[in-house]
Design a protein around this motif. Structure first.
Motif, PDB file in Angstrom:
ATOM      1  N   THR A  64       7.343   3.132   8.886  1.00 58.14           N
ATOM      2  CA  THR A  64       7.105   2.346   7.670  1.00 58.14           C
ATOM      3  C   THR A  64       7.409   0.876   7.919  1.00 58.14           C
ATOM      4  N   SER A  72      -1.335   9.037   1.298  1.00 64.81           N
ATOM      5  CA  SER A  72      -0.279  10.056   1.345  1.00 64.81           C
ATOM      6  C   SER A  72      -0.466  11.059   0.215  1.00 64.81           C
ATOM      7  N   LEU A  92       0.224   4.736   0.157  1.00 68.59           N
ATOM      8  CA  LEU A  92       0.667   5.658  -0.885  1.00 68.59           C
ATOM      9  C   LEU A  92      -0.504   6.506  -1.380  1.00 68.59           C
ATOM     10  N   PHE A 125       0.810  -1.088   1.237  1.00 71.90           N
ATOM     11  CA  PHE A 125       1.641  -0.043   0.642  1.00 71.90           C
ATOM     12  C   PHE A 125       0.842   0.821  -0.324  1.00 71.90           C
ATOM     13  N   PHE A 182       6.097  10.259   2.808  1.00 77.52           N
ATOM     14  CA  PHE A 182       5.257   9.064   2.799  1.00 77.52           C
ATOM     15  C   PHE A 182       4.731   8.813   4.205  1.00 77.52           C
TER      16      PHE A 182
END
Length: 152
Positions: free
Chosen positions: A52, A26, A23, A19, A34
């Motif tokens: 996701t 992104s 992130l 994650f 995202f």
């Protein structure tokens, strides 16, 4: 029971690292939404939410893989060289299909060779750090347990 904890924490660590990386990418690519993985990966799924979810499954699988392969180092009957070779091989064989599924690189010989060089390079850096840390720990334990060095 201890090994179950290692596996569970590995899956959660994989989720967390995945994650954070997604992130970061992104944000650095100025994405308006995202991006859990590459644009090609996201395009193969019905929505960003499904992408996701799929990426989270892959991140957990990656964490679980590295937790499982780390159990090799609990085998006290093998030398550190044998443990390392098996760990490297199984990690590579398990991680490569997950990286391909995640869309981190296209499936062709050039990218596979580049990926292999990067994988082995990162592995060697982590392995060197781990060995130096272990050597330091052993030296500290020897200093504590054997405070007087015998000289002739």
């Amino acid at each position: 029971m201890k090994r179950l904890g290692i596996l569970t924490s590995g899956a959660f660590l994989g989720l967390s690292i995945g994650f954070i990386c997604a992130l970061f990418f992104s944000l650095t690519n100025h994405a308006t939404t995202f991006m859990p993985s590459s644009p090609d990966f996201v395009a193969h799924l019905s929505s960003n939410t499904m992408a996701t979810l799929a990426a989270a499954g892959l991140w957990a699988a990656i964490g679980l893989l590295f937790s499982l392969t780390s159990l090799i180092f609990f085998n006290e009957h093998w030398s550190i060289a044998r443990q390392t070779i098996w760990h490297l091989g199984l990690s590579y064989l398990g991680f490569t299909p997950l990286a391909i599924l995640a869309g981190w690189f296209p499936l062709n010989v050039t990218w596979l060779l580049l990926y292999t060089l990067i994988f082995v390079g990162i592995y060697l850096v982590i392995w060197t750090y781990s060995m130096l840390r272990a050597r330091k720990t052993v030296q500290h334990l020897n200093d504590v347990l054997l405070p007087h060095k015998y000289t002739n």
